[in-house]
Scaffold this motif. Structure first.
Motif, short mmCIF file in Angstrom:
data_model
loop_
_atom_site.label_atom_id
_atom_site.label_comp_id
_atom_site.label_asym_id
_atom_site.label_seq_id
_atom_site.Cartn_x
_atom_site.Cartn_y
_atom_site.Cartn_z
N LEU A 1 0.83 -1.21 0.00
CA LEU A 1 0.00 0.00 0.00
C LEU A 1 0.86 1.26 0.00
O LEU A 1 0.59 2.21 -0.74
CB LEU A 1 -0.92 0.02 1.22
N LEU A 2 1.89 1.26 0.82
CA LEU A 2 2.78 2.42 0.88
C LEU A 2 3.55 2.59 -0.43
O LEU A 2 3.72 3.72 -0.91
CB LEU A 2 3.75 2.28 2.06
N GLU A 3 3.98 1.50 -1.02
CA GLU A 3 4.67 1.55 -2.31
C GLU A 3 3.77 2.15 -3.37
O GLU A 3 4.21 2.95 -4.19
CB GLU A 3 5.06 0.14 -2.74
N GLN A 4 2.54 1.72 -3.34
CA GLN A 4 1.61 2.20 -4.35
C GLN A 4 1.37 3.69 -4.20
O GLN A 4 1.24 4.39 -5.19
CB GLN A 4 0.29 1.44 -4.24
N GLN A 5 1.35 4.18 -2.98
CA GLN A 5 1.20 5.63 -2.76
C GLN A 5 2.39 6.37 -3.37
O GLN A 5 2.25 7.47 -3.87
CB GLN A 5 1.12 5.94 -1.27
N ARG A 6 3.54 5.74 -3.32
CA ARG A 6 4.76 6.38 -3.79
C ARG A 6 4.88 6.37 -5.31
O ARG A 6 5.29 7.36 -5.90
CB ARG A 6 5.97 5.68 -3.17
N VAL A 7 4.53 5.27 -5.94
CA VAL A 7 4.80 5.13 -7.37
C VAL A 7 3.62 5.44 -8.28
O VAL A 7 3.79 5.53 -9.49
CB VAL A 7 5.35 3.72 -7.71
N LEU B 1 11.26 -2.66 4.36
CA LEU B 1 11.56 -1.23 4.55
C LEU B 1 12.61 -0.76 3.55
O LEU B 1 12.51 0.33 2.99
CB LEU B 1 12.01 -0.96 5.98
N ARG B 2 13.60 -1.60 3.33
CA ARG B 2 14.64 -1.25 2.36
C ARG B 2 14.04 -1.11 0.97
O ARG B 2 14.34 -0.16 0.25
CB ARG B 2 15.73 -2.32 2.37
N ARG B 3 13.20 -2.06 0.59
CA ARG B 3 12.54 -2.00 -0.71
C ARG B 3 11.68 -0.74 -0.83
O ARG B 3 11.69 -0.07 -1.85
CB ARG B 3 11.68 -3.24 -0.93
N ALA C 1 6.89 -1.86 -10.56
CA ALA C 1 5.71 -2.66 -10.30
C ALA C 1 5.39 -2.68 -8.81
O ALA C 1 6.28 -2.71 -7.97
CB ALA C 1 5.91 -4.07 -10.81
N VAL C 2 4.11 -2.67 -8.52
CA VAL C 2 3.64 -2.73 -7.15
C VAL C 2 2.79 -3.98 -7.00
O VAL C 2 2.04 -4.33 -7.90
CB VAL C 2 2.77 -1.49 -6.83
#
Length: 184
Positions: free
Chosen positions: A122-128, A167-169, A177-178
């Motif tokens: 979810l956090l990744e998707q917010q970012r990308v 966290l690193r990712r 891709a998410v």
């Protein structure tokens, strides 16, 4: 099937996985506009071991894992209402506090690991992306990050390592891709 008090654990696992695999378009056509909220609430009950019709007999860490994974599959890339986001966040916050044990040890850690995967996705998707599903505010993102950070200081090595990797990712990965590719 999840409402049956005498349903087997294996069947409940299958029902939960099937709910997560529902195609968005056909499910919306068949069940109406409120289908996703109803499914998210049912999956949240499974993930949190709440109001299970069979009581203690139906508590199963693998079913809880699958319920969290299904929640993620339904929500990543979807446009969610504020009610749906609230249900998802309640499930993630609750499952990150799953410290259930049985003869196999800390089986709640299995559930926490998948909850970390979904939170980071979810956090990744917010970012990308433009943020579908859009989280209500920055405090929600902060809460999700805090939940993952909490797992990074767990006493279980496997969880600490997984949290660090996620966290690193999240912090260093290039836009791309998410998804829940590592959950499987």
């Amino acid at each position: 099937g999840l409402r049956k008090p005498n349903e087997t654990i294996a069947a409940r696992r299958g029902y939960v996985l099937c709910l997560g695999a529902l195609p968005r378009t056909s499910a919306a056509r068949c069940a109406g506009p409120a289908w996703r909220l109803q499914v998210l609430e049912a999956l949240t009950k499974e993930a949190l071991n709440q109001d299970l019709p069979g009581g203690k007999e139906q508590e199963d860490p693998t079913t809880r894992q699958y319920a969290v994974l299904a929640l993620g599959c339904l929500c990543i890339g979807a446009s969610l209402s504020s009610d749906e986001v609230a249900v998802l966040l309640r499930a993630l916050q609750g499952t990150m506090k799953d410290y259930a044990t049985d003869r196999r040890g800390d089986v709640g850690s299995w559930v926490r690991e998948i909850a970390m995967e979904v939170s980071v996705a979810l956090l990744e998707q917010q970012r990308v992306t433009d943020g579908a599903p859009e989280l209500p505010d920055t405090s929600t993102s902060t809460q999700l990050m805090a939940l993952v950070l909490q797992q990074a200081v767990e006493k279980i090595d496997r969880l600490r390592e997984r949290a660090f990797g996620l966290l690193r990712r999240l912090c260093t990965a290039p836009d791309g891709a998410v998804g829940l590719r590592d959950a499987y």
